[in-house]
Design an enzyme around this catalytic site. Structure first.
Site, PDB file in Angstrom:
ATOM      1  N   GLN A  73       0.797  -1.230   0.000  1.00 40.76           N
ATOM      2  CA  GLN A  73       0.000   0.000   0.000  1.00 40.76           C
ATOM      3  C   GLN A  73       0.831   1.283   0.000  1.00 40.76           C
ATOM      4  O   GLN A  73       0.524   2.230  -0.713  1.00 40.76           O
ATOM      5  CB  GLN A  73      -0.934   0.001   1.210  1.00 40.76           C
ATOM      6  CG  GLN A  73      -1.799   1.246   1.292  1.00 40.76           C
ATOM      7  CD  GLN A  73      -2.693   1.213   2.507  1.00 40.76           C
ATOM      8  OE1 GLN A  73      -3.694   0.533   2.520  1.00 40.76           O
ATOM      9  NE2 GLN A  73      -2.310   1.916   3.543  1.00 40.76           N
TER      10      GLN A  73
ATOM     11  N   GLU B 170      -2.934   9.408  -1.855  1.00 38.34           N
ATOM     12  CA  GLU B 170      -2.217  10.219  -0.862  1.00 38.34           C
ATOM     13  C   GLU B 170      -1.094  11.033  -1.491  1.00 38.34           C
ATOM     14  O   GLU B 170      -0.245  11.560  -0.777  1.00 38.34           O
ATOM     15  CB  GLU B 170      -1.676   9.328   0.264  1.00 38.34           C
ATOM     16  CG  GLU B 170      -2.785   8.623   1.036  1.00 38.34           C
ATOM     17  CD  GLU B 170      -2.275   7.890   2.268  1.00 38.34           C
ATOM     18  OE1 GLU B 170      -1.056   7.878   2.520  1.00 38.34           O
ATOM     19  OE2 GLU B 170      -3.121   7.326   2.988  1.00 38.34           O
TER      20      GLU B 170
ATOM     21  N   ASP C 189       4.266   0.092   4.209  1.00 40.23           N
ATOM     22  CA  ASP C 189       2.996  -0.355   4.797  1.00 40.23           C
ATOM     23  C   ASP C 189       2.446  -1.419   3.855  1.00 40.23           C
ATOM     24  O   ASP C 189       1.975  -1.104   2.760  1.00 40.23           O
ATOM     25  CB  ASP C 189       2.007   0.807   4.954  1.00 40.23           C
ATOM     26  CG  ASP C 189       0.694   0.353   5.610  1.00 40.23           C
ATOM     27  OD1 ASP C 189       0.588  -0.853   5.945  1.00 40.23           O
ATOM     28  OD2 ASP C 189      -0.208   1.191   5.780  1.00 40.23           O
TER      29      ASP C 189
ATOM     30  N   GLU D  28       4.800  -1.939   8.267  1.00 41.91           N
ATOM     31  CA  GLU D  28       3.480  -1.855   8.895  1.00 41.91           C
ATOM     32  C   GLU D  28       2.600  -2.997   8.397  1.00 41.91           C
ATOM     33  O   GLU D  28       2.601  -3.311   7.205  1.00 41.91           O
ATOM     34  CB  GLU D  28       2.877  -0.492   8.525  1.00 41.91           C
ATOM     35  CG  GLU D  28       1.553  -0.158   9.165  1.00 41.91           C
ATOM     36  CD  GLU D  28       1.140   1.282   8.815  1.00 41.91           C
ATOM     37  OE1 GLU D  28       2.015   2.160   8.692  1.00 41.91           O
ATOM     38  OE2 GLU D  28      -0.065   1.518   8.623  1.00 41.91           O
TER      39      GLU D  28
ATOM     40  N   ASP E 247      -1.214  -1.331  12.493  1.00 43.10           N
ATOM     41  CA  ASP E 247      -2.244  -0.333  12.146  1.00 43.10           C
ATOM     42  C   ASP E 247      -3.595  -1.054  12.173  1.00 43.10           C
ATOM     43  O   ASP E 247      -4.293  -1.027  13.192  1.00 43.10           O
ATOM     44  CB  ASP E 247      -1.933   0.271  10.772  1.00 43.10           C
ATOM     45  CG  ASP E 247      -3.087   1.104  10.218  1.00 43.10           C
ATOM     46  OD1 ASP E 247      -3.984   1.466  10.984  1.00 43.10           O
ATOM     47  OD2 ASP E 247      -3.096   1.398   8.995  1.00 43.10           O
TER      48      ASP E 247
ATOM     49  N   LYS F  87      -4.360   6.581  14.958  1.00 45.05           N
ATOM     50  CA  LYS F  87      -5.305   7.326  14.128  1.00 45.05           C
ATOM     51  C   LYS F  87      -6.513   7.638  14.999  1.00 45.05           C
ATOM     52  O   LYS F  87      -7.285   6.721  15.325  1.00 45.05           O
ATOM     53  CB  LYS F  87      -5.743   6.467  12.941  1.00 45.05           C
ATOM     54  CG  LYS F  87      -4.631   6.140  11.938  1.00 45.05           C
ATOM     55  CD  LYS F  87      -5.096   5.037  10.987  1.00 45.05           C
ATOM     56  CE  LYS F  87      -4.244   4.951   9.743  1.00 45.05           C
ATOM     57  NZ  LYS F  87      -4.573   3.748   8.937  1.00 45.05           N
TER      58      LYS F  87
ATOM     59  N   ARG G 158      -5.279   9.757   7.562  1.00 44.12           N
ATOM     60  CA  ARG G 158      -5.978   8.720   6.804  1.00 44.12           C
ATOM     61  C   ARG G 158      -5.814   9.042   5.320  1.00 44.12           C
ATOM     62  O   ARG G 158      -5.403  10.139   4.956  1.00 44.12           O
ATOM     63  CB  ARG G 158      -7.479   8.686   7.157  1.00 44.12           C
ATOM     64  CG  ARG G 158      -7.824   8.453   8.601  1.00 44.12           C
ATOM     65  CD  ARG G 158      -7.235   7.184   9.201  1.00 44.12           C
ATOM     66  NE  ARG G 158      -7.560   5.958   8.506  1.00 44.12           N
ATOM     67  CZ  ARG G 158      -8.286   4.963   8.991  1.00 44.12           C
ATOM     68  NH1 ARG G 158      -8.809   5.063  10.197  1.00 44.12           N
ATOM     69  NH2 ARG G 158      -8.470   3.847   8.300  1.00 44.12           N
ATOM     70  N   SER G 159      -6.225   8.101   4.488  1.00 41.11           N
ATOM     71  CA  SER G 159      -6.117   8.378   3.050  1.00 41.11           C
ATOM     72  C   SER G 159      -7.141   9.426   2.613  1.00 41.11           C
ATOM     73  O   SER G 159      -6.897  10.177   1.664  1.00 41.11           O
ATOM     74  CB  SER G 159      -6.259   7.101   2.238  1.00 41.11           C
ATOM     75  OG  SER G 159      -7.404   6.386   2.617  1.00 41.11           O
TER      76      SER G 159
ATOM     77  N   LYS H 290       2.953  10.150  10.250  1.00 36.79           N
ATOM     78  CA  LYS H 290       2.688   9.622   8.898  1.00 36.79           C
ATOM     79  C   LYS H 290       1.506  10.396   8.319  1.00 36.79           C
ATOM     80  O   LYS H 290       0.444  10.440   8.938  1.00 36.79           O
ATOM     81  CB  LYS H 290       2.340   8.132   9.003  1.00 36.79           C
ATOM     82  CG  LYS H 290       1.970   7.468   7.696  1.00 36.79           C
ATOM     83  CD  LYS H 290       1.575   6.004   7.901  1.00 36.79           C
ATOM     84  CE  LYS H 290       1.273   5.340   6.574  1.00 36.79           C
ATOM     85  NZ  LYS H 290       0.684   3.992   6.725  1.00 36.79           N
TER      86      LYS H 290
HETATM   87  P1  PGA Z   1      -6.423   4.303   5.213  1.00 44.74           P
HETATM   88  O1  PGA Z   1      -4.929   3.761   5.129  1.00 44.74           O
HETATM   89  O2  PGA Z   1      -6.414   5.646   5.791  1.00 44.74           O
HETATM   90  O3  PGA Z   1      -6.900   4.242   3.793  1.00 44.74           O
HETATM   91  O4  PGA Z   1      -7.171   3.297   6.047  1.00 44.74           O
HETATM   92  C1  PGA Z   1      -3.840   4.365   5.736  1.00 44.74           C
HETATM   93  C2  PGA Z   1      -2.916   3.322   6.331  1.00 44.74           C
HETATM   94  O5  PGA Z   1      -3.140   2.119   6.147  1.00 44.74           O
HETATM   95  O6  PGA Z   1      -1.968   3.668   7.032  1.00 44.74           O
HETATM   96 ZN    ZN Z   2      -1.648   1.087   7.396  1.00 44.92          ZN
END
Ligand code: PGA
Ligand code: ZN
Length: 425
Positions: free
Chosen positions: A160, A202, A239, A282, A309, A334, A363-364, A385
């Protein structure tokens, strides 16, 4: 002392970086101070995250906004915004479910953060100073995405996030400058290969690669092209977000056309660790693969940061269990994964006491909201991050950290590589 009694709470629908609806909360205090915050939204969400409450169409936030304006406003009016724990406890009690399913964590996190902003404002302090309460703090070591992937790039590759950490930087400012060089070098490599296709969710370059490993290899070349020694000066952080393609002990790597069991997945990532200058990984295994996480951490946890995460979902209880299991050595924090500032802080406190790495994360789906930069610095988390080095919702956060570094002046200390939970060799 300013009167920090809450006099008004209101919610509104605003829009995030993917053009999706999200919740903004605004709080006014008796002294006249106001605070505002916007909930972010994930795309690769952990199964155990608090609920991002959506309308029946799966997209809208009418109900979540109505919860802010209705039940939450009624319950919190008259409470003291200076008592964050009391406020958050009231939100948890009002919700009454284990995962904010009734009010929505998008509603509660916006309110919880808005109250924090209002209280800081009432004291005439920038949020990071209000949070630090005079304790020493460091500017966090950033991990910054160079290539996006997984759920943030239409599953073009399985991994990712392919990120860098500027370990040789002496300041946050320098870390950004070094990262900018790597980001642009990576773009040039893609252009030269005829593979430049714009950016992912992102802001990382679109991952036009033939294999997952080619992405890591290209990132290594980008670090070198920017003039840095991979590892010593600029290191790689991945990640894997393995829950997105693995469950029940089976991992299906679409790009590589392989299906692996938990051991095979462990071996694959350990192989990458052996061949590339990777200092942090991650979610190398899926959120339901406790044994896999334990095996992976036993094999690599002394030399590499292993971040939970989806595996931990900013839950103090899950952090506690993972400490006992030795299933990771770092936590991604988060606030919207749990739904309140206090619960986020509780997960951080446990992780820190265990000597773990602590990374406050966006977050994304993001907005102009800057709260996480202040949490990362004011709580002295050590790492942050945010995504890549493009797109306004990402750059707004990096730029805020620069302002904080400047405000701290001679007292500004950069966490740098010391923020990683690695054994000194
Ligand atoms: P997400 O991913 O905000 O799309 O859930 C971010 C991450 O996995 O760190
Ligand atoms: Zn993650």
């Amino acid at each position: 002392m300013p009167d920090t009694t809450i006099t008004r709470i209101s919610g509104r629908r605003v829009w995030d970086s993917r053009g999706r609806a999200t919740v903004e909360a605004e709080i006014e205090l008796a002294c006249g101070a106001r605070g505002r915050a916007i909930a972010p939204a994930g795309a690769s969400r952990g199964a155990r995250e608090a609920v991002d409450l959506r309308d029946a169409d799966g997209l809208g936030v009418t109900v979540a906004v109505a919860n802010v304006n209705g039940a939450i406003a009624a319950a919190l009016a008259g409470m003291d915004a200076g008592k964050q724990e009391d406020l958050d406890r009231a939100l948890i009690a009002l919700d009454g479910t284990p995962n904010k399913a009734r009010l929505g964590a998008n509603a509660t996190v916006a309110v919880s953060l808005a109250a924090l902003h209002a209280a800081a404002r009432a004291h005439g302090l920038p949020l990071f100073r209000y949070l630090a309460q005079g304790r020493p703090m460091r500017l966090p070591l950033p991990e910054i995405q160079i290539f996006g992937g997984g759920a943030h790039a239409g599953r073009r590759i399985d991994i990712q996030d392919l990120m860098v950490m500027a370990l040789a930087a002496g300041s946050f400012d320098e870390a950004l400058e070094m990262t900018a060089r790597v980001y642009h070098a990576a773009g040039e490599l893609m252009r030269d290969a005829g593979k430049l296709r714009g950016v992912a969710d992102e802001g990382g370059w679109w991952p036009e690669f033939a294999s997952n490993e080619e992405a890591i290899e290209t990132l290594t070349r980008a670090i070198e092209r920017a003039g840095f020694v991979p590892g010593d000066e600029v290191a790689i952080s991945l990640d894997i977000a393995a829950s997105e393609f693995g469950a029940g002990g089976r991992y299906r790597l679409g790009l590589d056309g392989r299906s692996l069991d938990s051991d095979g997945m462990c071996e694959l990532v350990l192989g990458w660790l052996a061949r590339y200058a990777i200092v942090s990984v991650e979610d190398p295994l899926a959120e339901d693969d406790r044994e896999g996480m334990m095996r992976f951490t036993a094999a690599a946890g002394r030399r590499v940061q292993i971040v939970g995460d989806d595996y931990l979902t900013t839950s103090a209880a899950r952090v506690e269990a993972a400490i006992a299991d030795r299933a990771c050595n770092a936590v991604l924090l988060k606030p919207n994964q749990c739904g309140t500032v206090t619960e986020t802080r509780a997960a951080l406190d446990l992780a820190r006491a265990a000597g773990w790495g602590c990374i406050v994360s966006a977050r994304s789906g993001e907005t102009e909201d800057l709260s996480i930069v202040h949490l990362a610095t004011g709580w002295d988390a050590g790492q942050i991050k945010v995504g890549s080095f493009a797109r306004g919702e990402r750059m707004a956060k990096w730029n805020e950290a620069l302002r904080i570094e400047e405000m701290l002046g001679r007292d500004a200390h950069f966490a740098g590589r010391s923020a990683l939970p690695l054994k000194k060799s």
